[in-house]
Write a protein that holds these residues in place. Structure first.
Motif, mmCIF file in Angstrom:
data_model
loop_
_atom_site.group_PDB
_atom_site.id
_atom_site.type_symbol
_atom_site.label_atom_id
_atom_site.label_comp_id
_atom_site.label_asym_id
_atom_site.label_seq_id
_atom_site.Cartn_x
_atom_site.Cartn_y
_atom_site.Cartn_z
ATOM 1 N N THR A 131 -3.997 -2.339 -6.426
ATOM 2 C CA THR A 131 -3.310 -1.345 -7.258
ATOM 3 C C THR A 131 -4.313 -0.491 -8.020
ATOM 4 O OG1 THR A 131 -1.424 -2.840 -7.513
ATOM 5 C CG2 THR A 131 -1.613 -1.049 -9.099
ATOM 6 N N LYS A 134 -5.899 2.042 -5.731
ATOM 7 C CA LYS A 134 -4.948 3.113 -5.436
ATOM 8 C C LYS A 134 -4.826 4.066 -6.624
ATOM 9 C CE LYS A 134 -0.154 3.894 -3.988
ATOM 10 N NZ LYS A 134 1.132 3.240 -3.644
ATOM 11 N N GLN A 138 -5.807 8.077 -7.067
ATOM 12 C CA GLN A 138 -4.917 9.116 -7.596
ATOM 13 C C GLN A 138 -5.576 9.839 -8.769
ATOM 14 O OE1 GLN A 138 -1.387 6.878 -8.536
ATOM 15 N NE2 GLN A 138 -0.660 6.847 -6.411
#
Length: 385
Positions: A131, A134, A138
Motif C-alpha cells: 500500500t 502504491k 501516486q
C-alpha cells in the motif's frame, strides 16, 4: 547328536503348547495391525484460538485450515476462558500490543498458533508495504503534476511521508506470550510425561503381580493354600494388600522421581496425582492377577503383554483420540489407562480439581471391582468351595 536331541525336545514342547504358539505368532501381527490402523486417521493438527478485541484484519490473516477462531467478549481472564472452553490459546489486543496466552498442553498446537500469528503479522506488513509503494507512486505523480504547473502551490512532501509512516505503523504489532503450562522451552516430552507416568505404573504393577501369582501357582504354594480352610476371597484380598503395598511404594517412587528429576510442572494437586496413580496400580494389580490364571508359565505371561498392556499406551492419548479412525475411537473407552492418563494430563497440565476427574476415577474403581470379581470366579477352577 545330543544337540539334535535337544532341538527335537524343544520342538515337541513348543508344538504341545498351543497357547504359547498362538501368542508367539499372533501377538506381533496384532500389534502391527493395530499400529497400522492407528496411523490411518487424520493427523492434521488443528488448534482452537480465542480472540478478544483483535483487529478484523489480523483475525482474517490468522485464519487457516489449522486454526479455528472463536471470538469472545467475556471480561474473564484468559486463563479462565481457556480452561472453561478447552482452547489451545487466546489472543487479545490493546492498541498495537498483542497478548497471546497459550495452554501449552500440546506443544504442536502451541507451535501452530505461534506460526500462524507470525505469518499473519508478516502478511499484514507485506500488505502495508504494498500500500505504501502504491501511495508513494501516486504521490510522485501528483508532484510531477505540481511541477508541471510551475508556480502553483507546492506539494507538502513531509506531510505525505508522515501519513505514509502512520499507515505503515498501524499494522506493526508487538506480541507478548504467556504460558499456562510449561514455557517456551517445553518439548513434546512435557506433553507425554503425565501419560508415560501412568503407563509405567500400570505396566510394571501388571507384570510383577501377574508373574508373582503365577509363581505361587507353579510352585504349588497356591494349591497348598487352597487345601486349607482359607477362603478364595481371603486369598485374593491377601494378595491384593500384600502386592498393593509394594505397588504403592513403586507408584510413590515414580511420581517423586518424575517431579524432582524431570522437573515436571504440576498445576493441580500432588495428592490427586498420587491418588490417580494408586487407582491405576490397583486396576493393574487385579488385572495382572486375573491374566496370570490363563498363563501356564512366565513365558506365556510375558507374551500377554502385547495383547493386554501395549494397546493401553496407544489409546491413552499419545495419539490424539480425535485423530483415530472413527471405528477405532470407541476402543479407547474400554482401556483403563485411557481414564487414568486423561485424568493425569488434566490435573498436571490444566490444574483441574477432584470433582472434575471424579467420573474417570469412578470408572477406574469399577474396572478394579470387575477384575476382582473375575479373580474370585477363576479361582474356582483350582478349588470348588
Amino acid at each position: 547328536m545330543r544337540t539334535l536331541a535337544m532341538i527335537r525336545r524343544v520342538f515337541r514342547e513348543m508344538l504341545r503348547d498351543k497357547r504359547t504358539l498362538a501368542l508367539m505368532f499372533i501377538a506381533p501381527l496384532f500389534i502391527l495391525s493395530l499400529v497400522y490402523f492407528l496411523f490411518q486417521g487424520n493427523t492434521t493438527t488443528t488448534a482452537s484460538l480465542a480472540t478478544r478485541n483483535v483487529d478484523s484484519s489480523m483475525v482474517t490473516a490468522i485464519k487457516n485450515k489449522h486454526i479455528t477462531i472463536h471470538d469472545v467478549s467475556s471480561d474473564k481472564s484468559a486463563n479462565t476462558i481457556i480452561r472453561e472452553h478447552d482452547y489451545a490459546g487466546m489472543l487479545s489486543q490493546d492498541g498495537d500490543k498483542l497478548t497471546l496466552t497459550l495452554a501449552n498442553t500440546d506443544q504442536s498446537k502451541s507451535a501452530v498458533i505461534k506460526q500462524s500469528l507470525q505469518a499473519a503479522q508478516a502478511k499484514l506488513k507485506g500488505q502495508a508495504a504494498a500500500t505504501t509503494i502504491k501511495t508513494q507512486a501516486q504521490a510522485l505523480q501528483k508532484m510531477q503534476a505540481a511541477l508541471g504547473a510551475a508556480t502553483h502551490t507546492p506539494v507538502n512532501a513531509t506531510a505525505n511521508a508522515g501519513n505514509l509512516k502512520a499507515k505503515l505503523g498501524s499494522t506493526s504489532y508487538t506480541t507478548k506470550t504467556h504460558y499456562l503450562y510449561g514455557s517456551k522451552d517445553s518439548t513434546f516430552f512435557n506433553t507425554l510425561l503425565p501419560i508415560m507416568m501412568g503407563f509405567v505404573v500400570f505396566f510394571f504393577v501388571f507384570l510383577i503381580s501377574g508373574i508373582a501369582l503365577l509363581r505361587e501357582r507353579t510352585t504349588g504354594t497356591l494349591y497348598r493354600l487352597l487345601a486349607t480352610p482359607v477362603k478364595r476371597g481371603e486369598i485374593i484380598s491377601g494378595y491384593l494388600c500384600g502386592y498393593g503395598a509394594f505397588a504403592f511404594i513403586q507408584t510413590l517412587l515414580i511420581v517423586l522421581f518424575t517431579m524432582y528429576v524431570f522437573k515436571i510442572q504440576i498445576l493441580g494437586s500432588i495428592w490427586l496425582v498420587l491418588l490417580i496413580n494408586v487407582l491405576l496400580a490397583m486396576v493393574a494389580l487385579t488385572l495382572g492377577l486375573l491374566i496370570s490364571t490363563f498363563a501356564s508359565s512366565e513365558f506365556q505371561m510375558i507374551q500377554f503383554i502385547p495383547i493386554v498392556a501395549i494397546p493401553q499406551i496407544f489409546f491413552a492419548g499419545i495419539i490424539p483420540i480425535s485423530s483415530l479412525p472413527g471405528w477405532l475411537q470407541p476402543v479407547s473407552y474400554i482401556m483403563p489407562l485411557y481414564y487414568g492418563a486423561s485424568s493425569m494430563s488434566a490435573v498436571v497440565q490444566k490444574g483441574v480439581g477432584f470433582m472434575d476427574v471424579l467420573p474417570n476415577l469412578s470408572i477406574l474403581l469399577l474396572f478394579a471391582a470387575v477384575f476382582l470379581v473375575l479373580n474370585l470366579l477363576t479361582m474356582r477352577k483350582y478349588r470348588q468351595v
